[in-house]
Motif scaffolding. Structure first.
Motif, short mmCIF file in Angstrom:
data_model
loop_
_atom_site.label_atom_id
_atom_site.label_comp_id
_atom_site.label_asym_id
_atom_site.label_seq_id
_atom_site.Cartn_x
_atom_site.Cartn_y
_atom_site.Cartn_z
N ILE A 51 -3.47 2.40 5.22
CA ILE A 51 -3.92 1.15 5.17
C ILE A 51 -2.61 0.22 5.60
O ILE A 51 -1.51 0.11 4.83
N LYS A 103 -12.53 -1.30 0.32
CA LYS A 103 -11.27 -1.03 -0.51
C LYS A 103 -11.03 -2.03 -1.85
O LYS A 103 -11.77 -2.90 -1.95
N LYS A 104 -10.33 -1.41 -2.63
CA LYS A 104 -10.39 -2.19 -3.95
C LYS A 104 -8.70 -2.95 -3.90
O LYS A 104 -7.87 -2.18 -3.67
N THR A 164 0.89 -1.18 0.02
CA THR A 164 0.09 -0.02 0.21
C THR A 164 0.96 1.43 0.10
O THR A 164 2.03 1.35 0.39
N SER A 183 -1.58 6.12 2.65
CA SER A 183 -2.77 5.62 2.39
C SER A 183 -3.52 5.36 3.71
O SER A 183 -4.83 5.35 3.86
N LEU A 211 -1.57 0.90 -8.43
CA LEU A 211 -1.57 1.42 -6.96
C LEU A 211 -0.90 2.89 -7.10
O LEU A 211 -1.56 3.62 -6.35
N ASP A 213 -7.99 -3.10 7.31
CA ASP A 213 -8.16 -1.70 6.55
C ASP A 213 -8.50 -1.96 5.06
O ASP A 213 -8.98 -0.81 4.38
N GLY A 228 -3.60 5.39 -7.82
CA GLY A 228 -4.91 5.35 -7.14
C GLY A 228 -5.95 4.35 -7.86
O GLY A 228 -7.18 4.44 -7.23
N ASP A 286 -6.26 0.33 -3.80
CA ASP A 286 -5.82 0.50 -2.65
C ASP A 286 -4.62 -0.25 -2.10
O ASP A 286 -3.86 0.13 -1.18
N ALA A 287 -4.70 -1.52 -2.40
CA ALA A 287 -3.43 -2.42 -2.21
C ALA A 287 -3.22 -3.37 -3.08
O ALA A 287 -4.20 -3.65 -3.95
#
Length: 333
Positions: free
Chosen positions: A134, A143-144, A128, A132, A181, A139, A184, A187-188
């Protein structure tokens, strides 16, 4: 001394010398026939991930064990199932696969056996961006995530263990680059700490690494496997192959720069800087300081089975063979 007596004496001396030469040869193991041709299927392109094999070949460790080795690479189009198929049909003699994939294969009744584990710690991490927020799997909710297909079992096991609702996480089709990543889009991103994750450092990004193992999901990484048939018909070959291979890995850990030099000989397209970083990052995953290189523990296999397949899905005692490792580390200097 007459001629007859002299001939008898010469015969006795000659017979004695022949016997001593035979006994010495047997003891030293120097009587050799043609080398055994051995083909090894690696699980990815030629890179430092497999440095120990290259060292064993280049330093003559395989040759000393009377083995002529061919190291086959593969690419993203190579199916893991085809790797196992080639092993079972005899196109290859040994293969490197993930410990989780090996267990799944064994659960299908395929006659494959693990004979050594190279990555004691699994190199997969979630990456991540540093800012972020995360920093743990909890977390991920809302999220995606981008998860490679061959890591979905590992990902799902982690989510299940932590009691996270799978529907609360969106899985995006996997891409092997840093842009999803850093831009954006996600997210991970789940990947090898020893592979794609190195690119973020090279591109100057600051990131967080979330290790799956830190949350109770310990899965062996790269594992050397062969078949029940080879172990039964030619156990000495398995022993000699492992002895040379693990010797190569030990040398690579002790001499990482030299190991990288041998690695790039196998693939001239490689960046030496990236390969050296790969070696540096993966060394503590291979040699943790707790066990010998290549070692396997039944307790870990049992826990892996519980995580991936459920209790008593396969006979663990028949899935792996530690006798060769006992023999090697009982004799290796």
């Amino acid at each position: 001394m007459g001629y007859g007596d002299m001939r008898t004496t010469v015969f006795k001396i000659s017979a004695f010398l022949t016997l001593m030469l035979f006994l010495f040869s047997c003891r030293s193991g120097r009587i050799k026939g043609p080398p055994d041709e051995v083909t090894v299927q690696l699980k990815w392109i030629h890179q430092a991930q497999f440095a120990g094999f290259y060292v064993a070949e280049r330093k003559g460790f395989y040759s000393e064990e009377n083995i002529s080795v061919t190291l086959n690479s593969c690419d993203p189009t190579t199916s893991p199932d085809s790797v196992i198929s080639d092993l079972i049909t005899g196109k290859t003699d040994f293969a490197v696969v993930g410990g989780d994939f090996f267990l799944q294969t064994r659960s299908m009744g395929k006659p494959v056996v693990a004979v050594a584990v190279l990555f004691q710690r699994n190199p997969r991490v979630y990456v991540t961006m540093k800012d972020s927020g995360i920093v743990n799997p909890q977390d991920f909710v809302g999220k995606k995530l981008m998860v490679p297909p061959d890591a979905l079992v590992q990902h799902n096991a982690l989510i299940r263990k932590l009691g996270i609702d799978r529907s609360s996480i969106t899985i995006v089709p996997f891409e092997r680059n840093t842009k999803p990543l850093t831009t954006g889009l996600i997210d991970a991103h789940m990947m090898y700490r020893t592979g794609l994750a190195l690119a973020f450092e090279e591109e100057g990004y600051e990131t967080n690494f979330i290790w799956v193992e830190n949350y109770g999901i310990r899965l062996y990484g790269d594992t050397i496997v062969t078949t029940e048939r080879i172990i039964k018909e030619n156990p000495d070959l398995v022993l000699r192959f492992l002895r040379a291979t693990l010797r190569g890995w030990r040398y690579a850990i002790e001499n990482p720069e030299e190991a990288v030099d041998m690695t790039v000989e196998y693939n001239v397209k490689l960046s030496r800087f990236r390969q050296l970083r790969m070696m540096q990052v993966q060394m503590p995953l291979i040699h943790t300081g707790k066990e010998e290189i290549g070692w396997m523990n039944k307790d870990v296999w049992v826990v892996m089975q519980d995580i991936l397949l459920g209790k008593d899905t396969i006979d663990i005692d028949k899935a792996f063979n530690v006798l060769f490792l006992n023999e090697i580390y009982g004799t290796m200097e």
